[in-house]
Design an enzyme around this catalytic site. Structure first.
Site, PDB file in Angstrom:
ATOM      1  N   LYS A  30       0.948  -1.408  -0.100  1.00  0.00           N
ATOM      2  CA  LYS A  30       0.009   0.010  -0.035  1.00  0.00           C
ATOM      3  C   LYS A  30       0.979   0.938  -0.028  1.00  0.00           C
ATOM      4  CE  LYS A  30      -2.735   3.249   1.213  1.00  0.00           C
ATOM      5  NZ  LYS A  30      -2.295   4.731   1.206  1.00  0.00           N
ATOM      6  N   GLY A  73       6.912   5.500   8.143  1.00  0.00           N
ATOM      7  CA  GLY A  73       6.261   6.459   8.175  1.00  0.00           C
ATOM      8  C   GLY A  73       6.270   7.237   9.494  1.00  0.00           C
ATOM      9  N   GLU A 123       9.543   1.402  11.142  1.00  0.00           N
ATOM     10  CA  GLU A 123      10.619   2.417  10.834  1.00  0.00           C
ATOM     11  C   GLU A 123      10.012   3.838  10.505  1.00  0.00           C
ATOM     12  OE1 GLU A 123      12.515   5.080   9.528  1.00  0.00           O
ATOM     13  OE2 GLU A 123      12.406   4.225   7.390  1.00  0.00           O
ATOM     14  N   CYS A 144      13.925  10.537   6.704  1.00  0.00           N
ATOM     15  CA  CYS A 144      13.970  10.424   8.108  1.00  0.00           C
ATOM     16  C   CYS A 144      15.064  10.277   8.734  1.00  0.00           C
ATOM     17  CB  CYS A 144      13.067   8.758   8.575  1.00  0.00           C
ATOM     18  SG  CYS A 144      13.952   7.615   7.331  1.00  0.00           S
ATOM     19  N   GLU A 198      10.384  16.683  13.716  1.00  0.00           N
ATOM     20  CA  GLU A 198      10.863  16.340  12.517  1.00  0.00           C
ATOM     21  C   GLU A 198      10.594  17.268  11.493  1.00  0.00           C
ATOM     22  OE1 GLU A 198      12.038  12.112  10.406  1.00  0.00           O
ATOM     23  OE2 GLU A 198      10.008  12.505  11.278  1.00  0.00           O
TER      24      GLU A 198
END
Length: 486
Positions: free
Chosen positions: A183, A237, A259, A293, A390
């Site tokens: 997905k 994500g 992750e 990330c 972030e």
């Protein structure tokens, strides 16, 4: 090979890929994919439904037994062919990534090369699944351990590396003998669907890989996680979404790999080679315009060199050309969507309001598209929100420190623990600090850590499990213990 041969060079793949065939959504729904450089619609893509999700799991279940029984060598050769096909289509794939993601073409080319390496690495790992046979300590029997595919896998990938995050999950799953439903992020489904062409032409049997774009992500993924045939979830994500999926996975006790978000500190000690530190900072901060990330999120620089480091970094970042990624004269493309650009703008404005100063950049350029200027902030207050969130954009906030202990304390002052960067010419200090940092990966005098042959993953709220390396295939295998005597 599937009976429907696909080729990304023939045009965009825009339907669902289920059971080796391209099919529309069950309700006929579609959604638009937008070019971040212009805001224009690139394509309309089938919008998968819960019914389509069940059909994808059906296809994966039908193919599961035969794929698990396929010899490791055959799986390996299939993955190797996928690597060769993907490498041959590198330029068209890179342009497709830039078209829907916005990243500069040079970054997109780098991603394609990195993504293809997962097919090659796991083509080699496929034949190296190991078990063990030992005598029980008491001597009464033998302990035989075999490794078997975990089962049907649901793979959920983000928009920032639409090719690499797909291959980093698909390749080890197929090497281990699992079937999958991917997905992809709804901002970047076209690159994931292009993988259907590659895998089909590589000879992956129908149903082994299914690709299900959907705007209704929550409902679609939830339906699969509540299907008792699904035994594995791998998600890349945000930590926020990861927490939700872990709760969903708990209902069927599904094996989960995560992750998640990062807040990477970049430590520069006074004895560092500043030229190397600035080069590393440019890689760690500006790859994919900071939308990674692993991007350096907080710069902690020892006081004696903070001014010089900030000046050099600002000079480098200020020299970068900003514009549409498909134009090779530009090193920095747009962010992926308006929400991302607005968030970066809000964080920078708040930091400046708290006393920070933009040495270069600091705002959105007056142009069409979701752009933000490469920005270096100095005099950043330690409690600023920009240090705790972030950023996911081309912004480098710099904070000074006085001692090694203070640097480690500041670096570890976060719920995240994905990656850290350390620059020093003192090897003992570098290794000592690397051990003290609470992160799953450390770049020691290096601004890039990602490698298909290395275990990628984080600690604390940055994730569970590892992708890449030998560890990456173990996430798709279960150990079975057989007690036997002869």
């Amino acid at each position: 090979m599937g009976e429907h041969t696909l080729d990304v060079t023939d045009g965009l793949v825009t339907d669902l890929y289920v059971g080796g065939k391209l099919v529309p959504a069950s309700d006929g729904g579609r959604f638009d994919v937008v070019d971040p450089a212009t805001g224009d619609v690139v394509a309309s893509v089938a919008d998968g439904t819960v019914q389509d999700a069940v059909a994808a799991v059906d296809a994966a279940a039908e193919a599961a037994a035969s794929w698990a029984a396929t010899s490791p060598r055959e799986r390996a050769e299939t993955l190797r062919r996928a690597f060769e096909i993907m490498t041959g289509r590198a330029e068209s794939l890179a342009r497709l990534i830039t078209l829907e993601n916005g990243k500069a073409l040079a970054d997109a080319r780098g991603e394609v090369a990195y993504a293809a390496e997962f097919f090659r690495w796991y083509s080699e790992e496929a034949v190296r699944g190991t078990g063990s046979l030992v005598t029980a300590p008491g001597g009464a029997n033998k302990i035989l351990v075999v490794q078997q595919p975990v089962g049907i896998c649901v793979l959920v990938t983000p928009w920032n590396f639409p090719a690499a995050m797909a291959t980093r999950k698909i390749a080890p799953a197929l090497a281990a003998g699992c079937t999958v439903v991917l997905k992809p992020a709804s901002d970047t489904p076209l690159t994931a669907l292009a993988m259907a062409a590659i895998l089909d032409d590589a000879g992956v049997p129908p149903g082994v890989v299914n690709i299900l774009p959907a705007r209704r992500s929550g409902a679609v993924v939830s339906a699969m996680l509540h299907d008792p045939r699904v035994r594995k979830l791998s998600f890349t994500g945000s930590t926020e979404v990861g927490r939700v999926l872990l709760r969903e996975a708990a209902d069927q006790v599904i094996n989960s790999s995560m992750e998640l978000g990062g807040n990477a500190p970049f430590l520069v000690f006074a004895d560092a080679d500043l030229d190397a530190a600035v080069e590393g900072a440019m890689v760690a901060k500006m790859r994919n315009a900071g939308e990674a990330c692993t991007a350096a999120n907080r710069f902690y620089v020892e006081a004696p060199v903070a001014g010089e480091f900030g000046r050099r970094l600002a000079e480098r970042m200020g020299s970068l050309s900003v514009g549409p990624g498909l134009d090779e004269n530009h090193q920095v493309g747009p962010l992926v969507n308006e929400e991302s650009a607005a968030k970066v703008d809000e964080l920078v404005r708040a930091a400046v309001g708290d006393g920070a100063r933009a040495v270069v950049g600091g705002s959105r350029p007056d142009r069409v598209g979701f752009y933000f200027e490469p920005t270096v902030l100095v005099d950043v207050r330690p409690g600023s929100a920009i240090l705790s969130e972030e950023i996911f954009g081309p912004v480098a906030p710099i904070v000074t420190f006085e001692t090694e202990d203070e640097a480690v304390r500041l670096a570890n002052d976060t719920e995240f623990g994905l990656v850290s960067y350390v620059y020093t010419t003192d090897l003992a200090r570098g290794l000592r600090v690397s051990e003290a940092l609470e992160s799953g990966m450390v770049g020691l005098n290096r601004g890039l850590v990602s490698d298909p042959a290395a275990p990628f993953g984080g600690t604390k709220q940055s994730g569970i499990g590892r992708e890449g390396g030998h560890d990456g295939m173990l996430d798709y295998l279960e150990s079975k213990y057989i007690a036997v005597q002869w």
